[in-house]
Each structure stands twice: as structure tokens, then as C-alpha cells.
Scaffold this active site. Structure first.
Site, PDB file in Angstrom:
ATOM      1  CE  LYS A 126      -3.745  -7.604  -7.875  1.00 42.51           C
ATOM      2  NZ  LYS A 126      -3.371  -6.213  -7.570  1.00 42.51           N
ATOM      3  CG  ASP A 166      -2.935  -5.708 -11.179  1.00 39.48           C
ATOM      4  OD1 ASP A 166      -2.557  -5.034 -10.211  1.00 39.48           O
ATOM      5  OD2 ASP A 166      -2.151  -6.429 -11.823  1.00 39.48           O
TER       6      ASP A 166
END
Ligand code: NDP
Ligand code: 2IT
Length: 451
Positions: A126, A166
């Protein structure tokens, strides 16, 4: 039984961060996998828990860019490469002022197990930045993305690490990031997923997370003996990529989604959310949801600050099925109590870890059908992997093909989670089911690959 305090202390010591979300995510997983750890000593012999809860590596870098007033701006960029036992690091980029290394560790850790759960060859990672896209011009977004990629490109590659979107990162940002990567490397690689269709994106990637949540829930309702979505009142939080496409698929399956939220307030439209208007406001104009009432003056808008029972307005609206699709810890114990008292039968986490541990506990104790994020929102990364496959083979799949494969994959994930919960004597507990399936696959791969 409980988790050993020693393990938690060790993890806290080796992952120094002031943000609690990472430890929240880890503690839930450790709690679920206790029976697995106790029934097979190979996991402790191979120190799997310690290895899995420490990222392989973390990058932190400075991002310097020029705003429209010719002022030099400085932000921080991050990429956490958490675990690649099952495939290249894979996971989104988040641009939001709240981003810090702890939040990205929580998201990266969840991503390892989510990606494992899909059964596809992808590891977990991430990244992101504390950059706030709100109020920035299109040109400023482009400048920031270029500056961000100037650093990030050193760490990624189609077989190394493949970022995606995201919060705050959609097709526009991915397009600018891809353009900069291409400029720096002269290489046309499938380096990011969620690209616009015209240069290598997969059809259905924008819709995938939201549609996937609804396919998963449809299957879960059947396992729970509740038939399908027809006529069911649904409450949804968020007004971004995941929320919008959850609402879209709910309509397709005959449900009535009546809410959406953004960081400033909640819209309740009892006749059903006007999806065309919502897309116009959030995907095109990028304005506050308050604007919704200009077109629908019978819809109710509640500002965040005008709601004050310690919970959130959206979860106090009676519904059959709830879909938290905005952000972490947005659904508290009070919210869970309100949902249960109002007769809600299912909760599906479209966002990553939107329910607090206390809320999750209440749902499980009250036999609410509860779909945890790492299972329910896996549709996004599933179609990201399809995009990687298409890029690697220089092909393009049809909308119908991707949609069918997404549907099948989400129902297969639901079945895997359901059967595993039964196998471990916690029938209906999809939190434990998902954590156990995800953990076992990645842990077994780590053992097979040696230290
Ligand atoms: P978007 O940026 O498209 O939308 C986010 C929405 O949530 C916006 O409406 C935003 O409000 C609201 N929001 C964000 N932060 C907060 C906050 N701190 N408090 C209240 N509201 C907030 O993001 P996505 O829809 O892509 O992501 C939503 C969630 O889904 C996240 O948890 C993400 O990690 C998760 N997710 C996303 C996937 C994807 O494919 N995009 C895949 C799997 C999970 P505002 O409009 O005011 O900013
Ligand atoms: O949380 C997630 O699964 C995402 N943001 C999508 C990850 C991806 O690589 O598509």
C-alpha cells in the site's frame, strides 16, 4: 484463549507507530487465527506471525511540486511493500491529509490477506501521500502526481510492485502517474492498475469494488437463508468510487439504496438515491453532497456536526442491509446498536476496516450477516489482477467477460469463507473465516519459500 501479550508487545516494538489502526487490524487477525496456530506448530516454528506483521520494506520520500500560484509545496510520499510470498506486491495509493505510515501499514497488512483470499497470484502492499486533492486544480493534481512518480518509479515494476487507486486516487490520478512513469522509463508497462481503458485499463475496474461487494452480499444472504435483494432498503456511506458503484449494482438487483455520505454530511433520500445526480456531483463537479438538495428538496441533508449521539446519522436510518463504503472506523458501537435495533439483517464492509472492533463484536453476537472488508471489497483487486493479466498478454477482455469473472470470484470467496468458518466451528463468523483462509495460504507459501 486470547492473544498472547508477548506477541502483541513484540509487534508493537518492531512496528513503532503512533497510529493505532495497524495494531487494530493485527489483533483482529491474531484473534481469528488462534485455532490454526494452536493446531499446527509449523507456524510458530517458522515465526510466521512475526514475519507476517513486519513489512518487507517501507519507503518514505519527499514530494516537491509547484502550485498554480507558483508556490513550492512539500508533501510526504510512502510505499509499504509488505509481503510478496504469493506474487508481486499489490495494493492501492491513498491521497488524503490523514495518511501516515501507520495507516498505510494497516492497509498493507489487510491487503496481504485480502489478496491471498482471492486465490490470485498477488502479494500485499500500500502507499500514498498526505497530499489533499480537495480544492486543487486539475493542473495541480497533475503536477503532484508527476512529482510523486519521480520518486515512486524507483521501487515499482510489473513483476515487483503494482499500485492502484484508493481514497483520493482514481482514473485521473492513475493516468497522470502512468504518463510520468512512461516518460521517465520510456517503457510501456502495466505498472499501475485502474488505468483509463484507452491505455491499458480493464473494463469494469471502476465498478469492480462496489459491484463485487453486492455480489458477495447476494451470496451471503443466500447462505443466511434471506433470499435476495429485491425490495430491500439499503444504507450506504461514502460518495466515492466504492459507494457509487455499490449503489449502482444495488439498483440492478432490485434493492433501494437510500443514503450516501461525504466527509461533511449525509443525504437521505427515501425514494432512492438519484444515481445520475450523485455521479455528476462527485465524479464530474467534485462538490459537496449538500448540492444534492438543490435538485431534490425533499431529500434530507444532515451536516456531520449537526448529529450528536456519538454515532453517525447514516447508521441511524432504518435499513435491511448496510454498506459502510467511506473510511476506517466510521461505524462505531453506537452505530452498530442503532442498526441492530432498527432491524438491519446484514452489514457489508466496502471500505477497509470501517467497523470498530466493538461494532464488529456486536454484529457477530447478534447474528447479523457480517461481511468483513478483506472478503467483501476484494472485487477491486480481483479486477486489478485481471488488468495485469490483460496487460501481460497485450489483450483486452469484454465487459461481459470481466463482469462474469468478477461475479464468480466474489461468490467463490464467499463460499471459501463460509465453509472455513464451518470447518473451524464458528459457522457464520465470516471475520474468522476470512482471516483463516487468507492467513493459511500466505503462511504456507512463506514456509515453502524458506526464510
Ligand atoms: P474515494 O476517494 O472515491 O471516496 C471516498 C469517500 O469517502 C468520499 O465520499 C469521501 O468524502 C469519504 N471519506 C473519505 N475519508 C473520509 C473521512 N475521514 N471521513 C468521512 N468521509 C470520508 O475513495 P474510494 O471509494 O475508492 O474508497 C473508499 C473506501 O473503500 C476506502 O476505505 C478504501 O480503502 C476502500 N477500498 C477502495 C477500493 C477501490 O478500488 N477504490 C478497493 C477496496 C477498498 P469526500 O467526498 O468529502 O472526500
Ligand atoms: O483496498 C484495496 O483493495 C484497493 N484499494 C485496491 C487495490 C488494487 O490493487 O486494486
Amino acid at each position: 484463549m486470547g492473544i498472547s501479550k508477548d506477541i502483541i508487545n513484540r509487534i508493537r516494538k518492531s512496528n513503532c507507530t503512533t497510529d493505532e489502526t495497524f495494531f487494530q487490524a493485527v489483533e483482529e487477525v491474531l484473534d481469528s487465527i488462534q485455532p490454526v496456530l494452536e493446531s499446527d506448530s509449523k507456524y510458530s516454528k517458522n515465526s510466521i506471525v512475526d514475519r507476517l506483521t513486519n513489512p518487507d520494506r517501507e519507503f518514505k520520500f519527499k514530494v516537491v511540486w509547484l502550485d498554480d500560484n507558483q508556490n513550492i509545496q512539500v508533501n510526504t510520499g510512502y510505499r509499504v511493500q509488505f509481503n510478496n510470498a504469493l506474487g508481486p506486491y499489490k495494493g492501492g495509493l491513498r491521497f488524503h491529509p490523514s495518511v501516515n505510515s501507520g495507516i498505510l501499514k494497516f492497509l498493507g497488512f489487510e491487503q496481504i490477506l485480502k489478496n491471498s483470499l482471492t486465490g490470485l497470484p498477488i502479494g500485499g502492499g500500500k502507499g500514498g501521500s498526505d497530499f489533499d486533492p480537495k480544492g486543487k486544480s486539475d493542473f495541480e493534481i497533475m503536477k503532484f502526481c508527476s512529482a510523486f512518480m519521480t520518486e515512486l518509479h524507483k521501487y515499482i515494476g510489473p513483476r515487483i510492485d503494482v499500485p492502484a487507486g484508493d481514497i483520493g486516487v482514481g482514473a485521473r490520478e492513475i493516468g497522470y502517474l502512468f504518463g510520468e512513469y512512461k516518460k521517465i522509463t520510456s517503457s510501456y508497462d502495466g505498472i499501475l492498475t485502474g488505468k483509463p481503458f484507452m491505455f491499458g485499463g480493464s473494463l469494469m475496474r471502476p465498478e469492480a469494488t462496489g459491484y463485487g461487494c453486492v455480489y458477495f452480499t447476494d451470496e451471503m444472504l443466500k447462505y443466511g437463508g434471506k433470499n435476495d435483494f429485491k425490495g430491500r432498503i439499503c444504507t450506504v456511506s461514502g460518495a466515492g468510487n466504492v459507494a457509487i458503484h455499490t449503489i449502482e449494482k444495488l439498483y440492478d438487483l432490485g434493492a433501494i439504496p437510500v443514503t450516501c455520505t461525504d466527509s461533511r454530511g449525509t443525504i437521505y433520500d427515501s425514494r432512492g438515491i438519484d444515481l445520475k445526480l450523485l455521479k455528476e456531483l462527485k465524479l464530474k463537479k467534485r462538490v459537496s453532497l449538500e448540492e444534492y438538495c438543490k435538485d431534490h428538496n425533499d431529500a434530507i441533508y444532515t451536516k456531520v456536526e449537526d448529529y450528536s449521539d456519538g454515532g453517525h446519522e447514516v447508521w441511524n436510518i432504518p435499513c435491511d442491509c448496510a454498506f459502510p463504503c467511506a473510511t476506517q472506523n466510521e461505524l462505531t458501537q453506537i452505530d452498530a446498536k442503532n442498526l441492530i435495533e432498527n432491524g438491519c439483517i446484514s452489514v457489508t464492509e466496502g471500505a477497509n476496516m470501517p467497523s470498530t472492533p466493538e461494532a464488529t463484536k456486536l454484529f457477530l453476537e447478534n447474528d447479523i450477516l457480517f461481511a468483513p472488508a478483506k472478503a467483501a471489497n476484494a472485487g477491486g483487486v480481483v479486477v486489478s489482477e485481471f488488468e495485469m493479466s490483460q496487460n501481460a498478454s497485450m489483450t483486452k477482455w469484454s465487459y461481459e467477460k470481466v463482469d462474469n469473472m468478477l461475479d464468480q470470484n466474489m461468490r467463490a470467496i464467499c463460499k471459501r469463507v463460509h465453509l472455513t468458518a464451518e470447518e473451524y466451528g464458528v459457522a457464520g463468523n465470516y471475520v474468522d473465516g476470512a482471516n483463516i483462509v487468507g492467513f493459511k495460504k500466505v503462511a504456507d507459501a512463506m514456509i515453502a519459500e524458506g526464510i
